[in-house]
Scaffold this motif. Structure first.
Motif, mmCIF file in Angstrom:
data_model
loop_
_atom_site.group_PDB
_atom_site.id
_atom_site.type_symbol
_atom_site.label_atom_id
_atom_site.label_comp_id
_atom_site.label_asym_id
_atom_site.label_seq_id
_atom_site.Cartn_x
_atom_site.Cartn_y
_atom_site.Cartn_z
ATOM 1 N N VAL A 16 -1.288 -7.998 0.595
ATOM 2 C CA VAL A 16 -1.431 -8.360 -0.820
ATOM 3 C C VAL A 16 -2.281 -9.616 -0.965
ATOM 4 N N ASP A 161 12.394 -8.143 -3.600
ATOM 5 C CA ASP A 161 12.877 -6.763 -3.414
ATOM 6 C C ASP A 161 14.203 -6.513 -4.140
ATOM 7 N N THR A 203 9.161 -11.773 -0.688
ATOM 8 C CA THR A 203 9.795 -10.531 -0.246
ATOM 9 C C THR A 203 10.805 -10.816 0.865
ATOM 10 N N GLU A 236 9.170 0.806 -1.515
ATOM 11 C CA GLU A 236 8.391 0.490 -0.309
ATOM 12 C C GLU A 236 7.293 1.528 -0.081
ATOM 13 N N GLU A 239 4.584 0.742 -2.431
ATOM 14 C CA GLU A 239 3.903 -0.478 -1.964
ATOM 15 C C GLU A 239 2.913 -0.161 -0.841
ATOM 16 N N ASN A 240 3.327 0.745 0.052
ATOM 17 C CA ASN A 240 2.429 1.100 1.157
ATOM 18 C C ASN A 240 1.166 1.789 0.667
ATOM 19 N N HIS A 242 0.026 1.415 -2.502
ATOM 20 C CA HIS A 242 -0.652 0.497 -3.435
ATOM 21 C C HIS A 242 -0.187 -0.936 -3.188
ATOM 22 N N PRO A 243 -0.721 -1.605 -2.173
ATOM 23 C CA PRO A 243 -0.281 -2.979 -1.897
ATOM 24 C C PRO A 243 -0.448 -3.849 -3.146
ATOM 25 N N PHE A 245 1.933 -3.666 -5.581
ATOM 26 C CA PHE A 245 2.776 -3.048 -6.612
ATOM 27 C C PHE A 245 4.016 -3.898 -6.902
ATOM 28 N N LYS A 246 4.686 -4.336 -5.840
ATOM 29 C CA LYS A 246 5.935 -5.093 -6.027
ATOM 30 C C LYS A 246 5.672 -6.428 -6.721
#
Ligand code: AMP
Ligand code: FES
Ligand code: ZN
Ligand code: ZN
Length: 290
Positions: A16, A161, A203, A236, A239-240, A242-243, A245-246
């Motif tokens: 990210v 998270d 995170t 997760e 996130e993988n 679309h880095p 997203f979180k």
């Protein structure tokens, strides 16, 4: 994998932030990120109780504050509740005590069995899940005891998270006003301490690696009542793909605005602590409402 700053061996990649960092530069990066966030939550002269469960997040919080307190003129101490849960509480307490010694940080332990005569499993009543009783007990003690010890703020180790997991649960159960309370700072009123979440944008992995980079062994115990997180594996996966997203989610949650039901807080007629009812939930659990 080489560090983006010094080209030593990197201990982790942060897609990210488009960085790979060695232990030294990771510690520096984590500290600066968290410091810039925490600056908005504290004032010089604050006395902050750090709620330390003995899990990775809150231990990272203690390590972070051992440096932050020197730079920002705040006074901190560690506060731990020993719940007396077989298989985890004893070990958690030992780890918290070790960190207190290593960091030279004052620690106050509240031992449930000693103070109230019962450990958490002995509070179980009927079909009520132990976690809900635990939540009520922790919320109450994490406000009352630090305040009596002179704190004006309480810092917890809630991470990014956890917040996203809670967001999905709250969204699907239509608890909009609970989402509106998922903020890095919740101002106190009267006897209610101001609560802050300095690790709101960090995170689980970042917190874990902060401890690793300092050379700490990671605690391995788990509360026997903990439920598997429902949304984390799904989040997760996204996130993988679309880095970022979180991080985008947490920033939106932080800005989410919804009228929060403002019930006047009165004082519990048994213990005098803040509550919206006649007798607070904690006193009810203790059976003091009869
Ligand atoms: P949890 O509700 O278990 O996810 O914990 C959220 C936060 O509450 C942790 O990061 C800690 O800051 C705090 N906390 C939880 N359990 C304890 C405990 N036994 N003693 C002190 N603080 C705790
Ligand atoms: Fe409270 Fe597990 S820590 S029920
Ligand atoms: Zn480096
Ligand atoms: Zn009460």
């Amino acid at each position: 994998m080489r560090c983006s700053v010094c080209s030593k061996e990197a201990i982790l990649e942060l897609p990210v932030y488009k960085k790979r960092l060695c232990a030294e530069h990771y510690v520096q990066w984590y500290y600066e990120k968290t410091r810039d966030f925490t600056k908005k939550l504290t004032r010089p002269g604050d006395k902050i109780a750090l709620a330390i469960s003995g899990g990775k997040d809150s231990l990272a919080l203690a390590v972070f504050f051992s440096q932050y307190q020197r730079e920002f003129d705040v006074d901190v101490f560690m506060f731990h509740i020993d719940l007396g849960i077989p298989g985890s509480s004893q070990e958690a307490r030992k780890v918290v005590e070790k960190f207190s010694r290593d960091l030279g940080m004052e620690l106050y332990v509240y031992d449930l069995k000693k103070e109230l005569g019962r450990s958490l499993p002995e509070f179980r009543k009927g079909s009520r899940p132990p976690c809900s009783v635990c939540g009520i007990i922790k919320r109450y003690l994490m406000n009352r005891i630090p305040r009596e010890l002179g704190a004006n703020k309480l810092a917890t180790g809630h991470n990014l998270d956890d917040q996203v997991e809670n967001f999905f649960k709250n969204w699907l159960s239509q608890h909009w006003d609970w989402i509106a309370k998922q903020k890095p700072i919740l101002p106190g009123q009267g006897k209610l301490l101001t609560r802050i979440k300095p690790l709101f944008e960090r995170t689980e992995k970042e917190n874990t690696m902060y401890l690793v980079a300092h050379g700490y062994d990671l605690p391995g115990y788990k509360c026997r009542y903990s439920q598997p997180a429902k949304w984390k594996p799904i989040v997760e996966m996204i996130e993988n793909e679309h880095p970022g997203f979180k991080l985008a989610m947490i920033k939106s949650i932080e800005r989410f605005d919804y009228p929060v039901s403002t019930q006047e807080l009165g004082e519990c007629k048994v213990c005098g602590e803040p509550t919206s009812q006649e007798v607070c939930a904690f006193c009810k659990i203790l059976g003091l409402n009869k």
